[in-house]
Design a protein around this motif. Sequence first.
Motif, PDB file in Angstrom:
ATOM      1  N   ILE A 168     -90.163 -38.450  -9.962  1.00 29.62           N
ATOM      2  CA  ILE A 168     -89.483 -39.527 -10.501  1.00 29.62           C
ATOM      3  C   ILE A 168     -88.534 -40.179  -9.499  1.00 29.62           C
ATOM      4  O   ILE A 168     -88.348 -41.118  -9.285  1.00 29.62           O
ATOM      5  N   ARG A 169     -87.436 -39.152  -9.131  1.00 32.25           N
ATOM      6  CA  ARG A 169     -86.519 -39.603  -8.240  1.00 32.25           C
ATOM      7  C   ARG A 169     -86.744 -39.861  -6.921  1.00 32.25           C
ATOM      8  O   ARG A 169     -86.469 -41.042  -6.454  1.00 32.25           O
ATOM      9  N   SER A 170     -87.974 -39.366  -6.464  1.00 38.14           N
ATOM     10  CA  SER A 170     -88.057 -39.604  -5.057  1.00 38.14           C
ATOM     11  C   SER A 170     -89.039 -40.890  -4.961  1.00 38.14           C
ATOM     12  O   SER A 170     -88.677 -41.754  -4.023  1.00 38.14           O
ATOM     13  N   THR A 171     -89.768 -41.237  -6.008  1.00 36.88           N
ATOM     14  CA  THR A 171     -90.576 -42.377  -6.037  1.00 36.88           C
ATOM     15  C   THR A 171     -89.870 -43.560  -6.306  1.00 36.88           C
ATOM     16  O   THR A 171     -90.134 -44.511  -5.496  1.00 36.88           O
TER      17      THR A 171
ATOM     18  N   GLU B  11     -95.592 -51.560 -10.827  1.00 41.52           N
ATOM     19  CA  GLU B  11     -96.526 -50.813  -9.678  1.00 41.52           C
ATOM     20  C   GLU B  11     -95.884 -49.383  -9.436  1.00 41.52           C
ATOM     21  O   GLU B  11     -96.626 -48.207  -9.246  1.00 41.52           O
ATOM     22  N   THR B  12     -94.438 -49.222  -9.901  1.00 39.22           N
ATOM     23  CA  THR B  12     -93.853 -47.950  -9.836  1.00 39.22           C
ATOM     24  C   THR B  12     -94.250 -47.157 -10.843  1.00 39.22           C
ATOM     25  O   THR B  12     -94.728 -45.745 -10.629  1.00 39.22           O
ATOM     26  N   ILE B  13     -94.305 -47.832 -11.901  1.00 43.79           N
ATOM     27  CA  ILE B  13     -94.942 -46.926 -13.135  1.00 43.79           C
ATOM     28  C   ILE B  13     -96.530 -46.436 -12.807  1.00 43.79           C
ATOM     29  O   ILE B  13     -96.893 -45.230 -13.013  1.00 43.79           O
ATOM     30  N   ASP B  14     -97.355 -47.315 -12.382  1.00 46.95           N
ATOM     31  CA  ASP B  14     -98.605 -46.682 -11.943  1.00 46.95           C
ATOM     32  C   ASP B  14     -98.929 -45.656 -10.822  1.00 46.95           C
ATOM     33  O   ASP B  14     -99.525 -44.920 -11.007  1.00 46.95           O
ATOM     34  N   TRP B  15     -98.004 -45.740  -9.832  1.00 45.66           N
ATOM     35  CA  TRP B  15     -97.742 -44.818  -8.879  1.00 45.66           C
ATOM     36  C   TRP B  15     -97.298 -43.647  -9.367  1.00 45.66           C
ATOM     37  O   TRP B  15     -97.982 -42.482  -9.128  1.00 45.66           O
ATOM     38  N   VAL B  16     -96.495 -43.417 -10.061  1.00 40.71           N
ATOM     39  CA  VAL B  16     -95.803 -42.108 -10.666  1.00 40.71           C
ATOM     40  C   VAL B  16     -97.001 -41.515 -11.555  1.00 40.71           C
ATOM     41  O   VAL B  16     -97.263 -40.409 -11.466  1.00 40.71           O
ATOM     42  N   SER B  17     -97.746 -42.443 -12.449  1.00 40.25           N
ATOM     43  CA  SER B  17     -98.493 -42.239 -13.452  1.00 40.25           C
ATOM     44  C   SER B  17     -99.881 -41.552 -12.546  1.00 40.25           C
ATOM     45  O   SER B  17    -100.387 -40.548 -13.183  1.00 40.25           O
ATOM     46  N   ALA B  18    -100.390 -41.979 -11.239  1.00 45.12           N
ATOM     47  CA  ALA B  18    -101.174 -41.798 -10.625  1.00 45.12           C
ATOM     48  C   ALA B  18    -100.977 -40.155  -9.684  1.00 45.12           C
ATOM     49  O   ALA B  18    -101.790 -39.327  -9.956  1.00 45.12           O
TER      50      ALA B  18
ATOM     51  N   GLU C 227     -81.820 -45.938  -9.922  1.00 44.12           N
ATOM     52  CA  GLU C 227     -81.252 -44.794 -11.038  1.00 44.12           C
ATOM     53  C   GLU C 227     -81.875 -45.561 -12.355  1.00 44.12           C
ATOM     54  O   GLU C 227     -82.323 -44.736 -13.220  1.00 44.12           O
ATOM     55  N   ARG C 228     -81.720 -46.833 -12.517  1.00 41.50           N
ATOM     56  CA  ARG C 228     -82.364 -47.443 -13.455  1.00 41.50           C
ATOM     57  C   ARG C 228     -83.720 -47.401 -13.683  1.00 41.50           C
ATOM     58  O   ARG C 228     -84.551 -47.283 -14.767  1.00 41.50           O
ATOM     59  N   ALA C 229     -84.251 -47.616 -12.487  1.00 43.70           N
ATOM     60  CA  ALA C 229     -85.695 -47.363 -12.329  1.00 43.70           C
ATOM     61  C   ALA C 229     -86.089 -46.193 -12.790  1.00 43.70           C
ATOM     62  O   ALA C 229     -87.213 -45.944 -13.633  1.00 43.70           O
ATOM     63  N   ALA C 230     -85.418 -44.969 -12.628  1.00 47.91           N
ATOM     64  CA  ALA C 230     -85.840 -43.793 -12.810  1.00 47.91           C
ATOM     65  C   ALA C 230     -85.831 -43.541 -14.350  1.00 47.91           C
ATOM     66  O   ALA C 230     -86.641 -42.819 -14.735  1.00 47.91           O
ATOM     67  N   ALA C 231     -84.978 -44.148 -14.763  1.00 46.81           N
ATOM     68  CA  ALA C 231     -84.617 -44.039 -16.528  1.00 46.81           C
ATOM     69  C   ALA C 231     -85.767 -44.617 -16.966  1.00 46.81           C
ATOM     70  O   ALA C 231     -86.328 -44.094 -18.003  1.00 46.81           O
ATOM     71  N   ILE C 232     -86.493 -45.851 -16.544  1.00 45.62           N
ATOM     72  CA  ILE C 232     -87.564 -46.503 -17.239  1.00 45.62           C
ATOM     73  C   ILE C 232     -88.748 -45.735 -16.953  1.00 45.62           C
ATOM     74  O   ILE C 232     -89.560 -45.723 -17.850  1.00 45.62           O
ATOM     75  N   VAL C 233     -88.856 -45.170 -15.767  1.00 47.62           N
ATOM     76  CA  VAL C 233     -90.092 -44.502 -15.376  1.00 47.62           C
ATOM     77  C   VAL C 233     -90.195 -43.167 -16.423  1.00 47.62           C
ATOM     78  O   VAL C 233     -91.374 -42.875 -16.697  1.00 47.62           O
ATOM     79  N   ARG C 234     -88.874 -42.649 -16.625  1.00 47.21           N
ATOM     80  CA  ARG C 234     -88.949 -41.365 -17.219  1.00 47.21           C
ATOM     81  C   ARG C 234     -89.545 -41.681 -18.711  1.00 47.21           C
ATOM     82  O   ARG C 234     -90.157 -40.764 -19.483  1.00 47.21           O
TER      83      ARG C 234
ATOM     84  N   GLY D  94    -101.226 -34.040 -10.233  1.00 48.33           N
ATOM     85  CA  GLY D  94    -100.521 -32.927 -10.242  1.00 48.33           C
ATOM     86  C   GLY D  94     -99.548 -32.896  -9.238  1.00 48.33           C
ATOM     87  O   GLY D  94     -98.825 -31.782  -8.798  1.00 48.33           O
ATOM     88  N   VAL D  95     -99.015 -33.687  -8.657  1.00 50.55           N
ATOM     89  CA  VAL D  95     -98.055 -33.994  -7.595  1.00 50.55           C
ATOM     90  C   VAL D  95     -96.555 -33.781  -8.222  1.00 50.55           C
ATOM     91  O   VAL D  95     -96.422 -34.607  -8.981  1.00 50.55           O
ATOM     92  N   THR D  96     -95.700 -33.255  -7.473  1.00 56.21           N
ATOM     93  CA  THR D  96     -94.387 -33.038  -7.755  1.00 56.21           C
ATOM     94  C   THR D  96     -93.472 -33.552  -6.812  1.00 56.21           C
ATOM     95  O   THR D  96     -92.407 -33.829  -7.078  1.00 56.21           O
ATOM     96  N   ASP D  97     -93.922 -33.768  -5.403  1.00 58.81           N
ATOM     97  CA  ASP D  97     -93.037 -34.552  -4.533  1.00 58.81           C
ATOM     98  C   ASP D  97     -93.891 -35.360  -3.605  1.00 58.81           C
ATOM     99  O   ASP D  97     -95.008 -35.206  -3.663  1.00 58.81           O
ATOM    100  N   LEU D  98     -93.108 -36.198  -2.815  1.00 55.32           N
ATOM    101  CA  LEU D  98     -94.003 -37.041  -1.822  1.00 55.32           C
ATOM    102  C   LEU D  98     -94.221 -36.490  -0.567  1.00 55.32           C
ATOM    103  O   LEU D  98     -94.794 -37.133   0.030  1.00 55.32           O
ATOM    104  N   VAL D  99     -94.242 -35.191  -0.334  1.00 54.41           N
ATOM    105  CA  VAL D  99     -94.682 -34.406   0.936  1.00 54.41           C
ATOM    106  C   VAL D  99     -96.139 -34.034   0.823  1.00 54.41           C
ATOM    107  O   VAL D  99     -96.492 -33.442   1.414  1.00 54.41           O
TER     108      VAL D  99
END
Length: 285
Positions: free
Chosen positions: A216-219, A239-246, A198-205, A251-256
């Motif tokens: 953001i939530r799924s990653t 690394e999480t921020i890098d992944w979400v940025s990539a 939850e806190r990671a999601a807030a930071i990535v946001r 244009g990805v919106t979910d991990l599927v």
Amino acid sequence: MRSLDEVRDRLDTVDYLADEGLAMAVFLALRLGKPLLLEGEPGVGKTASAKALALALDTPLIRLQCYEGLTAGEALYEWNYQRQLLAIRLAEARGQELADADLFGAEYLQERPILRAVRHPGPRPPVLLIDEIDRADDEFEALLFEFLGEAAITIPELGTFAAARPPVVVLTSNRSRDLHDALRRRCLYHWIEFPSPERAAAIVRRSVPGAAEPLIRSTTDFVGRARSLDLDKSPGLAETIDWVSALAALGVTDLVDPVVPGTLGTIAKTPDDRLAVAALLGDPT
């Protein structure tokens, strides 16, 4: 900063979300004028916290990156040998003699990060980041004892330089080796944990504002699960921020999305880790 809430709020304004423990550690370090030693796994935000603190205080950040073989000449001060040699040659050409005191004056002194922090003219004390102190040799720690305890540096040829406004000192360590007890005694201490999903999601946001909320939530949830694997290097917040940025750039919106496996190099840094993370990604449980 006059209160714990102000510390948290000022860090929040520069997009660093500090939890209560870190905010308390920073507040006490500022109030007591003590160095702050931050430890934690790589990627939990230790270095970022010092950068954010400098922004929040509106003061310069002076950074000393530690590494094996770091010397006093690279961290504290050094003499300008070229200028000294030039002065000797000029004196010889003029038939003059130079005493040692003539060659070891302030005009020949080169400031390195720690002396620069001690002699900083203000108006506010700088934030001095001594990054990854565990990478330096044991002997280097002993060079810091006077500075950490007294905000001063002694130069044999010139005497002791004491900071008029002691710098805000933040040391970071990944615990690649044990630090000396004498260094720890001179510092306040805080261990930074991996943030909750939850806190990671807030930071990535904050860091990747263009990313879709479901992504953001799924990653962040996935990275939290990945840390439970037996990895060579658990993915951190960076690394999480890098992944979400990539993913957002693609244009990805979910991990599927079928392109996601090709982006795992942002969070998995060895071949074995990539296989393990890829297997987890393909496991719907």
